[in-house]
Design a protein around this motif. Sequence first.
Motif, PDB file in Angstrom:
ATOM      1  N   PHE A  14       0.797  -1.163  -0.063  1.00  0.00           N
ATOM      2  CA  PHE A  14      -0.073  -0.112   0.002  1.00  0.00           C
ATOM      3  C   PHE A  14       0.746   1.384  -0.206  1.00  0.00           C
ATOM      4  O   PHE A  14       2.077   1.178   0.344  1.00  0.00           O
ATOM      5  N   LEU A  15       0.276   2.336  -0.432  1.00  0.00           N
ATOM      6  CA  LEU A  15       0.860   3.701  -0.150  1.00  0.00           C
ATOM      7  C   LEU A  15      -0.221   4.160   0.803  1.00  0.00           C
ATOM      8  O   LEU A  15      -1.550   4.102   0.820  1.00  0.00           O
ATOM      9  N   HIS A  16       0.671   4.845   1.854  1.00  0.00           N
ATOM     10  CA  HIS A  16      -0.210   5.604   2.975  1.00  0.00           C
ATOM     11  C   HIS A  16      -0.138   7.005   2.882  1.00  0.00           C
ATOM     12  O   HIS A  16       1.127   7.556   3.196  1.00  0.00           O
ATOM     13  N   ILE A  17      -1.059   7.868   2.807  1.00  0.00           N
ATOM     14  CA  ILE A  17      -1.161   9.364   2.669  1.00  0.00           C
ATOM     15  C   ILE A  17      -2.046   9.521   3.879  1.00  0.00           C
ATOM     16  O   ILE A  17      -3.277   9.508   3.987  1.00  0.00           O
ATOM     17  N   ASP A  18      -1.305  10.806   4.558  1.00  0.00           N
ATOM     18  CA  ASP A  18      -1.716  11.510   5.673  1.00  0.00           C
ATOM     19  C   ASP A  18      -2.121  12.700   5.168  1.00  0.00           C
ATOM     20  O   ASP A  18      -1.110  13.568   5.030  1.00  0.00           O
ATOM     21  N   ILE A  19      -3.275  13.187   5.299  1.00  0.00           N
ATOM     22  CA  ILE A  19      -3.645  14.700   4.952  1.00  0.00           C
ATOM     23  C   ILE A  19      -4.067  15.270   6.229  1.00  0.00           C
ATOM     24  O   ILE A  19      -4.951  15.284   6.632  1.00  0.00           O
ATOM     25  N   LYS A  20      -3.420  16.770   6.293  1.00  0.00           N
ATOM     26  CA  LYS A  20      -3.715  17.396   7.438  1.00  0.00           C
ATOM     27  C   LYS A  20      -4.815  18.458   7.123  1.00  0.00           C
ATOM     28  O   LYS A  20      -4.589  19.214   6.102  1.00  0.00           O
ATOM     29  N   ILE A  21      -5.772  18.476   7.743  1.00  0.00           N
ATOM     30  CA  ILE A  21      -6.707  19.294   7.753  1.00  0.00           C
ATOM     31  C   ILE A  21      -7.038  19.948   9.333  1.00  0.00           C
ATOM     32  O   ILE A  21      -6.732  19.498  10.259  1.00  0.00           O
ATOM     33  N   SER A  22      -7.632  21.050   9.248  1.00  0.00           N
ATOM     34  CA  SER A  22      -7.836  21.845  10.469  1.00  0.00           C
ATOM     35  C   SER A  22      -8.934  23.020  10.489  1.00  0.00           C
ATOM     36  O   SER A  22      -9.357  23.538   9.158  1.00  0.00           O
ATOM     37  N   ASN A  23      -9.592  23.112  11.493  1.00  0.00           N
ATOM     38  CA  ASN A  23     -10.313  24.341  11.623  1.00  0.00           C
ATOM     39  C   ASN A  23     -11.771  24.279  10.845  1.00  0.00           C
ATOM     40  O   ASN A  23     -12.438  25.474  10.275  1.00  0.00           O
ATOM     41  N   ILE A  24     -12.051  23.147  10.089  1.00  0.00           N
ATOM     42  CA  ILE A  24     -13.349  23.231   9.473  1.00  0.00           C
ATOM     43  C   ILE A  24     -14.183  22.085   9.859  1.00  0.00           C
ATOM     44  O   ILE A  24     -13.758  21.075  10.414  1.00  0.00           O
ATOM     45  N   ARG A  25     -15.421  22.171   9.655  1.00  0.00           N
ATOM     46  CA  ARG A  25     -16.472  21.152  10.099  1.00  0.00           C
ATOM     47  C   ARG A  25     -16.812  20.627   8.696  1.00  0.00           C
ATOM     48  O   ARG A  25     -17.128  21.418   7.945  1.00  0.00           O
ATOM     49  N   PHE A  26     -16.818  19.345   8.548  1.00  0.00           N
ATOM     50  CA  PHE A  26     -17.013  18.509   7.288  1.00  0.00           C
ATOM     51  C   PHE A  26     -18.026  17.314   7.595  1.00  0.00           C
ATOM     52  O   PHE A  26     -18.156  16.947   8.594  1.00  0.00           O
ATOM     53  N   HIS A  64      -8.736   2.105   1.922  1.00  0.00           N
ATOM     54  CA  HIS A  64      -9.343   2.730   3.122  1.00  0.00           C
ATOM     55  C   HIS A  64      -9.113   4.025   3.568  1.00  0.00           C
ATOM     56  O   HIS A  64      -7.987   4.439   3.160  1.00  0.00           O
ATOM     57  N   SER A  65      -9.942   4.890   4.294  1.00  0.00           N
ATOM     58  CA  SER A  65      -9.624   6.284   4.609  1.00  0.00           C
ATOM     59  C   SER A  65     -10.171   6.295   5.794  1.00  0.00           C
ATOM     60  O   SER A  65     -11.406   5.824   6.232  1.00  0.00           O
ATOM     61  N   GLU A  66      -9.699   7.030   7.051  1.00  0.00           N
ATOM     62  CA  GLU A  66     -10.389   7.508   8.260  1.00  0.00           C
ATOM     63  C   GLU A  66      -9.811   8.620   8.812  1.00  0.00           C
ATOM     64  O   GLU A  66      -8.881   9.159   8.372  1.00  0.00           O
ATOM     65  N   PHE A  67     -10.768   9.528   9.504  1.00  0.00           N
ATOM     66  CA  PHE A  67     -10.306  10.696  10.086  1.00  0.00           C
ATOM     67  C   PHE A  67      -9.995  10.525  11.481  1.00  0.00           C
ATOM     68  O   PHE A  67     -10.583  10.073  12.416  1.00  0.00           O
ATOM     69  N   ILE A  76      -5.091   8.034   4.580  1.00  0.00           N
ATOM     70  CA  ILE A  76      -5.771   7.177   3.510  1.00  0.00           C
ATOM     71  C   ILE A  76      -4.545   6.071   3.017  1.00  0.00           C
ATOM     72  O   ILE A  76      -3.317   6.215   3.048  1.00  0.00           O
ATOM     73  N   ARG A  77      -5.318   4.737   2.640  1.00  0.00           N
ATOM     74  CA  ARG A  77      -4.681   3.559   2.271  1.00  0.00           C
ATOM     75  C   ARG A  77      -4.888   3.349   0.782  1.00  0.00           C
ATOM     76  O   ARG A  77      -6.188   3.131   0.666  1.00  0.00           O
ATOM     77  N   ILE A  78      -3.901   3.235  -0.288  1.00  0.00           N
ATOM     78  CA  ILE A  78      -4.343   2.865  -1.523  1.00  0.00           C
ATOM     79  C   ILE A  78      -3.322   1.674  -2.051  1.00  0.00           C
ATOM     80  O   ILE A  78      -2.190   1.912  -1.936  1.00  0.00           O
ATOM     81  N   PRO A  79      -3.931   0.804  -2.496  1.00  0.00           N
ATOM     82  CA  PRO A  79      -3.294  -0.464  -2.881  1.00  0.00           C
ATOM     83  C   PRO A  79      -2.522  -0.134  -4.290  1.00  0.00           C
ATOM     84  O   PRO A  79      -2.978   0.575  -5.141  1.00  0.00           O
TER      85      PRO A  79
END
Length: 350
Positions: A14-26, A64-67, A76-79
């Motif tokens: 897998f590739l493991h991608i961590d995306i930083k987000i902040s200060n928003i409600r989604f 797979h993805s999780e917050f 995020i995990r991508i094969p």
Amino acid sequence: MITPRFTVDQDEEFLHIDIKISNIRFSAQAIEMVVNENLFVFSLPPYYLRLRFSCNLIEDERAHSEFVSKEEKIRIRIPKLNKGEVFPDLDLTAKLLARMNEPTAVSASTIEQNKQRGPLIQEMDDSPAGTQDGNIDQNQRNLMQIEQEATNFNWEVEQKLPDLVPPTSASSDGGQSTQKQKYGFNDQYSDMIEVSLSNGNDINDLSAPETMTADDRVMERLIKENIKFDPEYYANDYLTLKYMPDETALTSVLKWKSPYKKLFLKFQKENKSQEDNGTVSSGPQVPEVTFDEKEQTLMRDLPNKSYFIEDPRPLYYTLISILYAYFYELRSNEGDLTVESGWTVETLIL
């Protein structure tokens, strides 16, 4: 759109991608992710991330993805398409963020060639070219040239990671003061909004418009919108429209037909008729728009200015916002503008 901070790691599968987000409600439904061979696209307004890898990925049930709320990031995990394949240069963010066919390092000769080539938008010579038929042919050739340039243009958004430290400039007393920011058409203006804040500016909601970067403006606007959002207000409109449609103006607003839509449908019908008869002329086909006397007077009063623009994308994005705000106001008032229309349009644009 804001390019979020991210990190990329890999294991054998897998590739493991961590995306930083902040200060928003989604909402999870607002997240969009696309995997297309070596391209990965992540979208969560106002965040947008496009990564282009050296090897291919695959989107299947293993993705797979999780917050992670404590870390304010999305994992995020991508094969990988080929298990065991090693993806190189995952730590080179500039290479991953680069647009299609865009070099990550630009030579001095390339920079000089771009300067000699000139800006993307230039002032054209509108002097008469001869006969009326010649002018028509020239206009068609110009439209075809513009259409070809638009087709070949690289429309992928340029991505730039935000600075960790806000830009500063030295003040007169030896300390640091926040650097002034540009805004407006082609980023030509500054020191124009702050003056109105003391007078109770009802349109601009930014706390420090003169010193905030474009990404900071978007983020503060979204935070304030989240604070002001009242779900009961929209629930009331929805329930009223569903169960008591005669007691709300939304019914007539939704049924109202825009004159511009009628014009476009008429153009489509005429163009289809010409295609059936084999009489369609070559070149781009556009609806014929006529301006009344008042509109022509307004256009004549516009100042005659020339602009040389290196990157037209921000102008196109702004134009879309203006069109959306204008048509929203037209529909809200069923074709009539009011004394508050200017406020509505400017508020939606900002």
